[in-house]
Design an enzyme around this catalytic site. Structure first.
Site, PDB file in Angstrom:
ATOM      1  N   GLU A 190      24.423 -25.469 -63.418  1.00  0.00           N
ATOM      2  CA  GLU A 190      23.802 -25.803 -64.701  1.00  0.00           C
ATOM      3  C   GLU A 190      23.735 -24.524 -65.517  1.00  0.00           C
ATOM      4  O   GLU A 190      23.205 -23.511 -65.053  1.00  0.00           O
ATOM      5  CB  GLU A 190      22.396 -26.364 -64.436  1.00  0.00           C
ATOM      6  CG  GLU A 190      21.717 -26.963 -65.628  1.00  0.00           C
ATOM      7  CD  GLU A 190      22.041 -28.442 -65.882  1.00  0.00           C
ATOM      8  OE1 GLU A 190      22.924 -29.013 -65.203  1.00  0.00           O
ATOM      9  OE2 GLU A 190      21.404 -29.015 -66.779  1.00  0.00           O
ATOM     10  N   GLU A 235      15.104 -28.845 -55.574  1.00  0.00           N
ATOM     11  CA  GLU A 235      15.662 -27.770 -56.408  1.00  0.00           C
ATOM     12  C   GLU A 235      15.092 -27.892 -57.811  1.00  0.00           C
ATOM     13  O   GLU A 235      14.754 -28.989 -58.248  1.00  0.00           O
ATOM     14  CB  GLU A 235      17.193 -27.909 -56.491  1.00  0.00           C
ATOM     15  CG  GLU A 235      17.895 -27.756 -55.169  1.00  0.00           C
ATOM     16  CD  GLU A 235      19.410 -27.966 -55.314  1.00  0.00           C
ATOM     17  OE1 GLU A 235      19.879 -28.323 -56.416  1.00  0.00           O
ATOM     18  OE2 GLU A 235      20.109 -27.779 -54.313  1.00  0.00           O
ATOM     19  N   LYS A 275      15.132 -28.669 -61.507  1.00  0.00           N
ATOM     20  CA  LYS A 275      16.030 -29.418 -62.390  1.00  0.00           C
ATOM     21  C   LYS A 275      16.026 -28.700 -63.734  1.00  0.00           C
ATOM     22  O   LYS A 275      15.076 -28.808 -64.507  1.00  0.00           O
ATOM     23  CB  LYS A 275      15.587 -30.872 -62.565  1.00  0.00           C
ATOM     24  CG  LYS A 275      16.596 -31.690 -63.372  1.00  0.00           C
ATOM     25  CD  LYS A 275      16.195 -33.139 -63.496  1.00  0.00           C
ATOM     26  CE  LYS A 275      17.326 -34.025 -64.017  1.00  0.00           C
ATOM     27  NZ  LYS A 275      18.024 -33.551 -65.186  1.00  0.00           N
TER      28      LYS A 275
END
Ligand code: ATP
Length: 594
Positions: free
Chosen positions: A303, A251, A253
Site C-alpha cells: 500500500e 495488520e 489497514k
C-alpha cells in the site's frame, strides 16, 4: 475476417437493453472468429489493443482525428466540428459525415479485422517527432476504405469512446459457452485470468490448445496478478468468530493506494488495483524498491501512502490524487511524499509463492525488507493476536496512527488471486457506529440540476454491483456532499460515458434525465438502509417487489479511481448490511432501560 461482422455485432449490442442478449451476441461473434485472431477480437470488444497492464494508448489528438475525417471526405474542418458539437462523439461524427457525403468505398483494400487492428497498432506505436502526421495518414487511409458504419466504429476505437460496457466476466461466460458449450467451465477460465490478467491470451489458449492448457498458466513477472480481496466485519468480536477463535495476524489497514510491485533485474514496474501500469506516477517508489529490496525477481503487494514529511504521519487517500498527473511529477514527488508498505509476496526468482500459508509469506517479506526502518520502503506493522481485547487495543492504536483500521488475516491461508473471502477480513473504524459505513457505488444516471445547479447535474443515480447476474442495480440518488469543483469534474467526466438509453447492465425503477455507461465509482455514506419500491438492489431478497435504498446518502468526496465498476459494493453486501442493521435495532430494543 470481415470487419463488418464486428460492426454488425456491436450495432446489435448497442441497441439491446437485455443483459442475456449481450452474452448471446458475443458467443456468436466468437464462434465466427478465426482462432488465430481471437485475442485481437477480444481486445477490440474491450475497446483496447492490448491488456491494460501494457498501457498501450493510441494517443491521437482530437484535432488530428477531425483532420483525418476532413481529408477523406473533403468536408472542411469547421463543418465537421459543428457536427461533432451536436453528436458529442467523433465516431458518430465520422459515421454521419461519411453517410451524408454518400461515401461509396471503391474498396481499394478490403476492410478486415486484421487490417483495422494492425493499423491501430501502428498508430499506437508511432512516436517521436512527426508522429502526429504519421498517425493522421494511417487513420485517413483506413477511413477512406471504410463504409460509414465501419468508420463509426474505427473512430470510436481510436478515441476510446466505444461504450459497450462489457464486463470481463461477461466475456469469460461467452468464451466458456463458445468453446466448451458449458458455462460451468468458467471457473477454469477465471483462474487463468486471475494469474494472467489478460483475456486475449486466455481466449487464444482456449481456442487453440483447449481447456487443459489454461490450467498450466503461471504467474509471470511484469504481468499483474488479480488481487486477493477482503470481506468486512463490524467488530473485533465478529472477526474472532470468523477466525474460529484461532490466532490471527492483524495488520494496519493503511488508507492509500494498493500497488503490485514487479521487481526484475533491470526494471521495476508498479500496477494499480485495476492492474494498470502506474510506474510513472511513482518513479520514486520504483527507485526505492530497486535499491532497498534484497531479492532479485519478485512480485510484492503493498500500500502506497502519502505522509507528512515533517512528522512522518500517514495522510488520507485523497492526498495521493496529486500524484496521478501527467506532468510535473518531479515537483509532486517533493511536494507529496509517499512511503510504500509491503504486506504480501506472490513470487520470488521463478517460484510462485501464492500457495504458501500467510505466515511463511510474511517471513519472506520480513527477510526481503530486513534492516529497513523509516525508509521509503517499509513492512506493514503486524501483530499475532489471540484475544478480542488485544484486537480492540490494536485497532485503537492503528486508528491513532492514521489508519482506516485493521486487516485481519488467517495464518494458514494461501494467497487467493482474484477472490474475496474471509481469509482476509477488514475491520474499519466506520463499521463500529450504526450504519456509518461507506459504500462504493457506480454512477449510472443523472437528473439535470435546478437553481444554482443549472447546467450541471442535480442528482446522480448510483448502483451496487450484482455479481451473480453481472448487473448494476440502483440503490440511491445522491445530491449532497458535492463541492462546485466536484460538480464541474463530474459534468466533464460523465459526458464521456453518456449513452442515449439505460445501459443493458443497469436495472432500476427510477426515471432519469440522463444515462451513463457504468464506469465511475464514488464513495458515499448513508444513515441507514431502507426498503424501497423503486430501487432494485436486492429486490425480493427481503420483501417481495422491494429493493434496498440508502437513506440520506452523501458523497464523501472520494472518487474511487482505483476501482472498476465490478469492484463496487455488491448487492449481497448491501443485503447483509441491511440484515445486520435490523438485528442491531432489535438488540437495542431488547436492552433493559437503565
Ligand atoms: P476498501 O473499500 O475498504 O478500501 P477495497 O474494496 O478497495 O476496500 P478490499 O479488498 O475490500 O478492497 O480491502 C482491502 C484493501 O485495503 C486493499 O485493496 C488495500 O488497498 C488496502 N490495504 C491497506 N492495508 C492493507 C494490508 N495491510 N493488507 C491488505 N490490504 C491492505
Amino acid at each position: 475476417m470481415d470487419f463488418s461482422i464486428i460492426v454488425d455485432t456491436f450495432e446489435q449490442m448497442e441497441r439491446t437493453s437485455s443483459r442475456l442478449a449481450l452474452t448471446d451476441y458475443l458467443v456468436s461473434l466468437l464462434r465466427k472468429t478465426p482462432t488465430d485472431i481471437i485475442d485481437r477480437v477480444i481486445y477490440l470488444i474491450q475497446g483496447k489493443l492490448r491488456p491494460d497492464y501494457e498501457g498501450v494508448e493510441l494517443g491521437l489528438a482530437e484535432k488530428m482525428a477531425i483532420r483525418a475525417i476532413s481529408l477523406c471526405t473533403g468536408l472542411d474542418v469547421e463543418s465537421i466540428e459543428q457536427i461533432y458539437r451536436k453528436t458529442g462523439d467523433l465516431g458518430d461524427t465520422a459515421g454521419e459525415v461519411m453517410k451524408s457525403k454518400n461515401q461509396t468505398t471503391l474498396l481499394a483494400e478490403k476492410m478486415t479485422v486484421e487490417r483495422v487492428y494492425l493499423t491501430l497498432d501502428k498508430i499506437a506505436h508511432s512516436g517521436g517527432t512527426g508522429s502526429q502526421d504519421a498517425k493522421l495518414r494511417l487513420v485517413s487511409s483506413l477511413l477512406s476504405d471504410a463504409t460509414p458504419r465501419e468508420s463509426r466504429y474505427i473512430m470510436k476505437f481510436i478515441m476510446g469512446t466505444l461504450r459497450l460496457g462489457i464486463a470481463d466476466y461477461t466475456v469469460i461466460d461467452a468464451l466458456a459457452l463458445a468453446f466448451t458449450g458449458d458455462k460451468s467451465y468458467r471457473q477454469i477460465l477465471e483462474n487463468a485470468y486471475n494469474v494472467s490478467s489478460d483475456l486475449g491470451t486466455v481466449a487464444k489458449l482456449l481456442a487453440i490448445k483447449g481447456l487443459e492448457s489454461l490450467r498450466l498458466l503461471e504467474i509471470t513477472l511484469y504481468k499483474p496478478v488479480r488481487p486477493m480481496l477482503a470481506e468486512r466485519v463490524r467488530s473485533a468480536e465478529e472477526a474472532m468468530v470468523r477466525m474460529k477463535g484461532q490466532s490471527l495476524a492483524a495488520e494496519y489497514k493503511l488508507d492509500g493506494e494498493r500497488i503490485q510491485v514487479h521487481k526484475g533485474k533491470e526494471k521495476v514496474e508498479l500496477f494499480s488495483r485495476r492492474l494498470e501500469k502506474i510506474t510513472h506516477h511513482y518513479p520514486d517508489v520504483a527507485e526505492a524498491i530497486q535499491k532497498l529490496i534484497k531479492t532479485n525477481e519478485t512480485i510484492l503487494e503493498a500500500e502506497v501512502v502519502a505522509i507528512n514529511a515533517q512528522t512522518d504521519e500517514f495522510l488520507p487517500f485523497q492526498e495521493l490524487m496529486h500524484r496521478r498527473r501527467k506532468y510535473g511529477i518531479k515537483e509532486a514527488i517533493e511536494e507529496y511524499p509517499v512511503v510504500i508498505n509491503i504486506f504480501d509476496v506472490l513470487y520470488i526468482d521463478g517460484d510462485d509463492k501464492t500457495s504458501l500459508p500467510y505466515l511463511q509469506r510474511r517471513k519472506l517479506i520480513e527477510k526481503a525488507t530486513k534492516g529497513l526502518k523509516n525508509e521509503k520502503v517499509r513492512l506493514v506493522p503486524q501483530a499475532i493476536v489471540k484475544k478480542t481485547e488485544d484486537l480492540e487495543k490494536l485497532m485503537a492504536v492503528a486508528i491513532e496512527h492514521g489508519c482506516e483500521g485493521l486487516m485481519i488475516k488467517q495464518l494458514t491461508s494461501s494467497y487467493r488471486a482474484g477472490a474475496r473471502g474471509f481469509a482476509w477480513i477488514k475491520l474499519k473504524r466506520e463499521y463500529r457506529s450504526d450504519l456509518a459505513d461507506t459504500l462504493d457505488l457506480v454512477i449510472v444516471g443523472a437528473l439535470y440540476g435546478r437553481g444554482r445547479r443549472v447546467g450541471k447535474y442535480g442528482a446522480l443515480l448510483l448502483a451496487a454491483y450484482d455479481s451473480k447476474a453481472d448487473m448494476f442495480r440502483s440503490t440511491c440518488k445522491v445530491g449532497t456532499g458535492f463541492t462546485d469543483l466536484h460538480l464541474e469534474h463530474f459534468y466533464k467526466n460523465l459526458e464521456d460515458t453518456r449513452i442515449t438509453h439505460r445501459h443493458p447492465r443497469v436495472d432500476t425503477g427510477m426515471q432519469m434525465d440522463l444515462w451513463f455507461e457504468p464506469k465511475i465509482v464514488i464513495e458515499v455514506s448513508a444513515s441507514e438502509i431502507t426498503l424501497s419500491p423503486s430501487h432494485t438492489a436486492g429486490i425480493n431478497s427481503i420483501r417481495e417487489n422491494y429493493g434496498l435504498a440508502l437513506r440520506f446518502p452523501k458523497f464523501t468526496g472520494k472518487i474511487r479511481v482505483d476501482k472498476n465498476p465490478e469492484d463496487a459494493t455488491e448487492v449481497e453486501e448491501l443485503i447483509s448490511m441491511y440484515k445486520r442493521q435490523m438485528r442491531s435495532i432489535k438488540n437495542t430494543r431488547a436492552l433493559p432501560k437503565s
